[in-house]
Design an enzyme around this catalytic site. Sequence first.
Site, mmCIF file in Angstrom:
data_model
loop_
_atom_site.group_PDB
_atom_site.id
_atom_site.type_symbol
_atom_site.label_atom_id
_atom_site.label_comp_id
_atom_site.label_asym_id
_atom_site.label_seq_id
_atom_site.Cartn_x
_atom_site.Cartn_y
_atom_site.Cartn_z
ATOM 1 C CE LYS A 39 22.634 -27.377 85.362
ATOM 2 N NZ LYS A 39 23.549 -26.756 86.331
ATOM 3 C CE1 TYR A 253 11.056 -8.883 59.177
ATOM 4 C CE2 TYR A 253 12.073 -10.821 60.181
ATOM 5 C CZ TYR A 253 10.948 -10.138 59.743
ATOM 6 O OH TYR A 253 9.716 -10.718 59.859
HETATM 7 C C1 LIG Z 1 24.765 -27.367 86.149
HETATM 8 C C2 LIG Z 1 25.594 -27.875 87.272
HETATM 9 C C3 LIG Z 1 26.521 -28.909 87.062
HETATM 10 C C4 LIG Z 1 26.798 -29.493 85.694
HETATM 11 O O1 LIG Z 1 27.706 -28.712 84.976
HETATM 12 P P1 LIG Z 1 28.358 -29.254 83.616
HETATM 13 O O2 LIG Z 1 29.282 -28.186 83.200
HETATM 14 O O3 LIG Z 1 27.213 -29.426 82.648
HETATM 15 O O4 LIG Z 1 29.000 -30.542 83.938
HETATM 16 C C5 LIG Z 1 27.182 -29.421 88.149
HETATM 17 N N1 LIG Z 1 26.972 -28.921 89.395
HETATM 18 C C6 LIG Z 1 26.115 -27.911 89.638
HETATM 19 C C7 LIG Z 1 25.926 -27.414 91.033
HETATM 20 C C8 LIG Z 1 25.400 -27.346 88.583
HETATM 21 O O5 LIG Z 1 24.553 -26.334 88.809
#
Ligand SMILES: *Cc1c(COP(=O)(O)O)cnc(C)c1O
Length: 355
Positions: A39, A253
Site C-alpha cells: 500500500k 527561518y
Molecule cells: C499496513 C498493514 C500491514 C503491514 O504492516 P507492517 O507493519 O508494515 O508489516 C498489515 N496488515 C494491515 C491490515 C495493514 O493495514
Amino acid sequence: MVKRHFSNSIANIKLDVLVKNLKEIKNRMPGKKILAVVKCDAYSHGAVKISGAIEEEVDWLAVAHIDEGIELRMAGIKIPILVFGVPTYETAAAYQTHNLTATVSHDSHFSILMDGTFYHLNFDTGMGRLGFRPENASKVRDLAIANQRLICSGIYSHYATADDPGSEFVTIQNQRFINILSHFPEVPFVHMSNTGAIVNYGEINHFDMVRTGLGMLGYNSGNTQYEWLNPVLTWKTKIVQVRPIVKGDTVSYSSTWRAPENGYLATLPVGYGDGLPRSLSNKLKVLINSKLYQQVGNVTMDMLMVFLEDDKLAVDSEVTLLGEGAWDASKWAIHAGTNVHEILTNLTDRITYQY
Ligand SMILES: *Cc1c(COP(=O)(O)O)cnc(C)c1O
C-alpha cells in the site's frame, strides 16, 4: 509532481536486499504463506517495481485502496491482491473487473459486492478500526452462507500493539481470533500477523499466512531493530553550495541556529517538500565522505543547511541522507517523534527512484 530531469536527489532501491529480507522472514516463519503489503506505493518504494520484484517470492499482495490494486493489475501483476479498505457501490464493479479480493468488514458489504467477487472477512479483535466484532462471529458466518454468490477465500484480523515486544494485548487478540476461527473451519487463508508480530512474537500462532510491509523493506515497526533485516532504500543528494560562515551568524527561518565558530556551511537541495521532516531540524546528521555532519537551522521546503566545521568540501560532493552509513529511517523516526512507516510514506515523488 513535475518529473525531474536534472535530479540531484536519488533514492536507490536495492531489490536484491528486498528479496533477501523476505527470505529471512520466511526462514523464521516456516510453512507460512507470505502476503506482501505494498500500500501507499510500497511505502514510497514504488509499488509496481516492488511487486514485480517479489511476485515469485510471495503468495499474496495487499493494498489499502482499490486504485492501488488496479495500478498493479494494469502493470501486469498476476498474483492475488487483497484490498484492506472498504468496498462501496462505486467501487464494487472494479473488484470484479480487475480480479481484486475485497475485504468484507461490515454487514452491508455482503450486498454491495457483485456476484462472483472474492473476499476476506475482517474481524476486529482489538485494533478498533475496521472489522466485525468477535461476538458476531456466528451471525457473520450465517451471512457468508446466505451470500454464496460471493466467494470467501480468507479471514483476517490485525494487531494493535505488536510493534513492541512484550505486549500482553497481542496474546489476548491472538486468542480472540482463535475463538472466532472455530466458526469458520473451512476458510483457506487465515492471517493476522504484521511485521511486528513476525519479528517480536515468533512463538504465537501465525495461522496460514503472515503479512509484511515494513519488514521486507528492512525495518522493524517498533524501536527494536534486528540485524537480519536490511534497509532497501538509500537516499542521497549533492551539495549545491558551500560558503564560509562566521562565528555568531544565524541560519534559516526563525534563526534557530548560530555558528559556534568560524567554518563552512553547505546547502543541500532537499527539504520537507521532499519528505525530510521539518521536525528533524537541528537534529539530523548526514554523511559526507564517511563523516557525519550536523544539519543546522530549520529545514526549509526545498533546501537545508549542514555545518561543515573546518572542512571546505567541494560543491557536488555526495551526501547520504538516509541509510547506508547515515541515519536510517528508524533513527529518523525516533528523532522526529513518529514511526518508520510515516517517515517512509512521506518520501515524495520529487525524489528520483532508481532500482
Ligand atoms: C499496513 C498493514 C500491514 C503491514 O504492516 P507492517 O507493519 O508494515 O508489516 C498489515 N496488515 C494491515 C491490515 C495493514 O493495514
